[in-house]
Structures are given as structure tokens and as C-alpha cells.
Motif scaffolding. Structure first.
Motif, mmCIF file in Angstrom:
data_model
loop_
_atom_site.group_PDB
_atom_site.id
_atom_site.type_symbol
_atom_site.label_atom_id
_atom_site.label_comp_id
_atom_site.label_asym_id
_atom_site.label_seq_id
_atom_site.Cartn_x
_atom_site.Cartn_y
_atom_site.Cartn_z
ATOM 1 N N ALA A 11 2.977 44.153 21.290
ATOM 2 C CA ALA A 11 2.418 43.502 20.104
ATOM 3 C C ALA A 11 3.564 42.972 19.261
ATOM 4 O O ALA A 11 4.607 43.608 19.148
ATOM 5 N N THR A 92 5.569 43.357 8.218
ATOM 6 C CA THR A 92 4.264 43.939 7.880
ATOM 7 C C THR A 92 4.380 45.449 7.684
ATOM 8 O O THR A 92 5.285 46.096 8.216
ATOM 9 N N ASP A 105 11.801 52.232 5.907
ATOM 10 C CA ASP A 105 11.567 52.977 4.664
ATOM 11 C C ASP A 105 10.157 53.541 4.529
ATOM 12 O O ASP A 105 9.961 54.595 3.929
HETATM 13 C C1 LIG Z 1 17.835 41.576 7.755
HETATM 14 C C2 LIG Z 1 16.806 42.646 7.852
HETATM 15 C C3 LIG Z 1 16.870 43.716 6.993
HETATM 16 C C4 LIG Z 1 15.915 44.727 7.058
HETATM 17 N N1 LIG Z 1 15.980 45.775 6.169
HETATM 18 C C5 LIG Z 1 15.019 46.733 6.193
HETATM 19 C C6 LIG Z 1 15.036 47.804 5.267
HETATM 20 O O1 LIG Z 1 15.879 47.912 4.390
HETATM 21 N N2 LIG Z 1 14.039 48.733 5.355
HETATM 22 C C7 LIG Z 1 13.047 48.656 6.294
HETATM 23 O O2 LIG Z 1 12.167 49.508 6.319
HETATM 24 N N3 LIG Z 1 13.015 47.646 7.193
HETATM 25 C C8 LIG Z 1 13.970 46.691 7.153
HETATM 26 N N4 LIG Z 1 13.923 45.662 8.051
HETATM 27 C C9 LIG Z 1 12.858 45.665 9.063
HETATM 28 C C10 LIG Z 1 11.636 44.905 8.546
HETATM 29 O O3 LIG Z 1 11.059 45.606 7.464
HETATM 30 C C11 LIG Z 1 10.605 44.721 9.673
HETATM 31 O O4 LIG Z 1 9.798 43.690 9.288
HETATM 32 C C12 LIG Z 1 9.730 45.917 9.994
HETATM 33 O O5 LIG Z 1 10.502 47.026 10.373
HETATM 34 C C13 LIG Z 1 8.816 45.651 11.194
HETATM 35 O O6 LIG Z 1 7.703 44.961 10.781
HETATM 36 P P1 LIG Z 1 7.271 43.643 11.544
HETATM 37 O O7 LIG Z 1 5.947 43.275 11.032
HETATM 38 O O8 LIG Z 1 8.349 42.637 11.415
HETATM 39 O O9 LIG Z 1 7.121 44.191 13.044
HETATM 40 P P2 LIG Z 1 7.612 43.601 14.437
HETATM 41 O O10 LIG Z 1 9.056 43.348 14.423
HETATM 42 O O11 LIG Z 1 6.727 42.490 14.861
HETATM 43 O O12 LIG Z 1 7.286 44.869 15.361
HETATM 44 C C14 LIG Z 1 8.060 46.041 15.334
HETATM 45 C C15 LIG Z 1 7.570 47.019 16.401
HETATM 46 O O13 LIG Z 1 6.310 47.546 16.041
HETATM 47 C C16 LIG Z 1 5.308 47.176 16.997
HETATM 48 N N5 LIG Z 1 4.138 46.804 16.206
HETATM 49 C C17 LIG Z 1 4.110 45.993 15.124
HETATM 50 N N6 LIG Z 1 2.887 45.949 14.592
HETATM 51 C C18 LIG Z 1 2.116 46.729 15.376
HETATM 52 C C19 LIG Z 1 0.756 47.104 15.348
HETATM 53 N N7 LIG Z 1 -0.072 46.675 14.396
HETATM 54 N N8 LIG Z 1 0.292 47.934 16.319
HETATM 55 C C20 LIG Z 1 1.124 48.385 17.281
HETATM 56 N N9 LIG Z 1 2.426 48.095 17.356
HETATM 57 C C21 LIG Z 1 2.922 47.270 16.415
HETATM 58 C C22 LIG Z 1 5.889 46.025 17.803
HETATM 59 O O14 LIG Z 1 5.365 45.992 19.108
HETATM 60 C C23 LIG Z 1 7.365 46.385 17.776
HETATM 61 O O15 LIG Z 1 7.633 47.362 18.754
HETATM 62 C C24 LIG Z 1 14.875 44.646 8.019
HETATM 63 C C25 LIG Z 1 14.813 43.563 8.891
HETATM 64 C C26 LIG Z 1 15.765 42.567 8.816
HETATM 65 C C27 LIG Z 1 15.667 41.415 9.770
#
Ligand SMILES: Cc1cc2nc3c(=O)[nH]c(=O)nc-3n(C[C@H](O)[C@H](O)[C@H](O)COP(=O)(O)OP(=O)(O)OC[C@H]3O[C@@H](n4cnc5c(N)ncnc54)[C@H](O)[C@@H]3O)c2cc1C
Length: 268
Positions: A11, A92, A105
Motif C-alpha cells: 500500500a 498520512t 512520532d
Molecule cells: C524529510 C522528511 C522528514 C520526516 N520527518 C518526520 C518526523 O520528524 N517525524 C515523523 O513521524 N515522520 C517523519 N517523516 C515521515 C513522514 O511523516 C511520513 O509521511 C510518514 O512516516 C508515513 O506516512 P505516509 O502517508 O507518507 O506513508 P507511506 O510512505 O505511503 O507508507 C509508509 C508505510 O506504511 C504502509 N502504509 C501506509 N498507509 C497504510 C495503510 N493505510 N494501511 C497499511 N499500510 C499502510 C506502506 O505500505 C509503507 O510500508 C519524514 C519524512 C520526510 C520525507
């Protein structure tokens, strides 16, 4: 589709953890299944004494929600410490908690708040307590084909105090160590307390013993010191670019001390 693809499918939500992992070749899924088009996975609503947040709700949506600001301000405070506005527009809540990265976090905050995750897979829907969800770095109670659909959080009592304190090297960084606290105070004493710790072990930590020590106390210095020692004792951080292990353990204690003081100050 995810059930059919099995281990070859993954996903994708906001993509802000998964795509960096793919660029590093740490994840090499054959297929990505985009959850973005599923409207039912988005939104924040009250359900009795719970708040239910759809998995595809962005961190930006969490920051902007009046419902959350009124009922669980800890979530807004935490979301604002995640990365930067660009990441928060895409990332998300579901992705943050499903990812299994101890640096994220929201998981420790979900342990602190005693959240439950709604997970749908081949066998239908399961409800998994956040406190039982995290099994190791990037290992969770989810199995291939599962989708996290929502996060359910019991609304903390009115007048509770809460805080999330995060030490990071610069704006937008993951935590060197962080602590979430929620507590209630009655007659000058702590009547309930819960504590979560971020990025000081392979999984987010629920510091149950530390919270027990504080319950019934007036948060006097000696009791706080004992609770911090109990919280530090359950950490096992890696030594890495954010500092040696013993430093990160001590910083978890410092973050907890600050979070306790602020939670006490904002409790009514
Ligand atoms: C520059 C940068 C700095 C960041 N700093 C921080 C920070 O300080 N603190 C922090 O917490 N995060 C940080 N992040 C991470 C950010 O918050 C991500 O967005 C978050 O960790 C993952 O959310 P996403 O929606 O992007 O998930 P994705 O990247 O799309 O997915 C992440 C994982 O979860 C799985 N997944 C996602 N949604 C679902 C679902 N509904 N059901 C089942 N599996 C799922 C995916 O398959 C994948 O394995 C940072 C990212 C970047 C690029």
C-alpha cells in the motif's frame, strides 16, 4: 488487490516514508496500491466517547482540525513537530503509525492515548490496541494484504494535561528522543498518567511503570526522578548519528521531565 498480490504488493499512502525507502532499495515492492482514491479512508469524526481518524487523513488535516484541537490537543502539537509543511501535506496519520519506524512520532503518542487501530484484511476487520501493535523495527501486527483503515482514540477527560517534547538536531528531523505525557490532576495529586517514548528502542515504548510511580503523587521532585529512572530503564536506543546510546537514553529522561512539567501546567 493487496490480498491478491501478497508480499509483492504494498500500500502507498503519502509515500513520504515508502518512496525514500524505495530510493534506497530498502523496499522493492513489485506493485504499489495507491490508497489515495478511497474517500472512506479520510476524515476525523466523533463516535461516542472516541475520536476516529481515517488512515488517509494527512498530518496537515490533523493540525487543522478544530475537533482535535478541542478534544485531543496533543495530536495537533505532535503533528506540528513532524517534518515540515511539505511533508505534512502528503504524509498520512495511517502511514505514520503503520510504517513501524521507531522514529515516527505518532506511534508513541498512540500508545500514550491508548488508541486502537482498525485493520482490514482477507479475514475481515480486526481491532488491534496500539500497545500490542509494534513488534520490532518495521514489524507490526499487520500481515500481508492488511490495510489500516482508521485509528480510534478514547477522548481524554476534560481538564487533562498533555505534552509532547521532542529533541531533534534541526527543524524537520526525526527525534533523538521524545516523550508524550497525558495526565489528570485532582486535589493536587496525579489521578491518572500515561507516557509514551519515541525513537529510544526498536519500537515505540509505553512507560507503564514510570506512569504508575507518578500516579497518586504531587509530581514532587523525588517522585519525578524515580519515574524518569524507570522510563530510562526500558530504553535501548541504538548509537547513531543522533548520538551514543547512553546520551539518547538520558535525553528521553530530559524530554519526559519537560513533558511532565508542561502537562502539569496545562491540566485544569
Ligand atoms: C524529510 C522528511 C522528514 C520526516 N520527518 C518526520 C518526523 O520528524 N517525524 C515523523 O513521524 N515522520 C517523519 N517523516 C515521515 C513522514 O511523516 C511520513 O509521511 C510518514 O512516516 C508515513 O506516512 P505516509 O502517508 O507518507 O506513508 P507511506 O510512505 O505511503 O507508507 C509508509 C508505510 O506504511 C504502509 N502504509 C501506509 N498507509 C497504510 C495503510 N493505510 N494501511 C497499511 N499500510 C499502510 C506502506 O505500505 C509503507 O510500508 C519524514 C519524512 C520526510 C520525507
Amino acid at each position: 488487490m493487496l490480498a491478491k498480490l501478497g508480499d509483492d504488493g504494498r500500500a502507498i499512502a503519502g509515500g513520504h516514508s515508502l518512496i525514500p525507502m524505495m530510493k534506497l532499495r530498502l523496499a522493492t515492492p513489485g506493485h504499489l496500491v495507491d490508497l489515495a482514491g478511497i474517500a472512506d479512508l479520510k476524515g476525523i469524526r466523533s463516535d461516542g466517547n472516541d475520536i476516529v481518524i481515517g488512515a488517509m487523513t494527512t498530518q496537515h488535516d490533523v493540525v487543522g482540525s478544530d475537533l482535535l484541537a478541542g478534544k485531543i490537543p496533543l495530536l495537533r502539537e505532535t503533528a506540528l513537530l513532524i517534518a515540515d509543511p511539505q511533508v505534512r501535506y502528503m504524509g498520512t496519520l495511517g502511514g505514520n503509525v503503520a510504517n513501524g519506524d521507531p522514529g515516527n512520532d505518532m506511534p508513541a503518542v498512540m500508545l500514550c492515548l491508548n488508541a486502537t487501530y482498525h485493520v482490514t484484511g482477507k479475514g475481515g476487520e480486526r481491532r488491534i490496541p496500539a500497545r500490542e501493535f509494534y513488534q520490532g523495527a518495521y514489524f507490526t501486527a499487520m500481515e500481508g494484504g492488511d490495510v489500516l483503515t482508521a485509528v480510534r482514540i478514547p477522548v481524554p477527560p476534560a481538564g487533562h494535561g498533555a505534552a509532547y517534547e521532542k529533541l531533534k538536531r534541526k527543524v524537520g528531523d526525526f527525534a533523538t528522543a521524545a516523550a508524550a505525557v497525558i495526565l489528570t490532576i485532582g486535589g493536587g495529586k496525579v489521578s491518572s498518567c500515561s507516557i509514551g517514548l519515541t525513537n529510544v528502542a526498536e519500537t515505540p515504548l509505553w512507560a507503564e511503570e514510570a506512569a504508575k510511580i507518578l500516579t497518586g503523587s504531587s509530581l514532587d521532585a523525588a517522585t519525578v526522578k524515580r519515574a524518569i529512572a524507570a522510563a530510562e530503564a526500558i530504553t535501548s536506543p541504538a548509537s547513531d548519528a543522533r548520538g551514543p546510546a547512553h546520551y539518547r537514553t538520558k535525553m528521553a529522561g530530559v524530554m519526559l521531565m519537560r513533558a511532565l512539567a508542561r502537562a502539569k501546567a496545562n491540566a485544569r
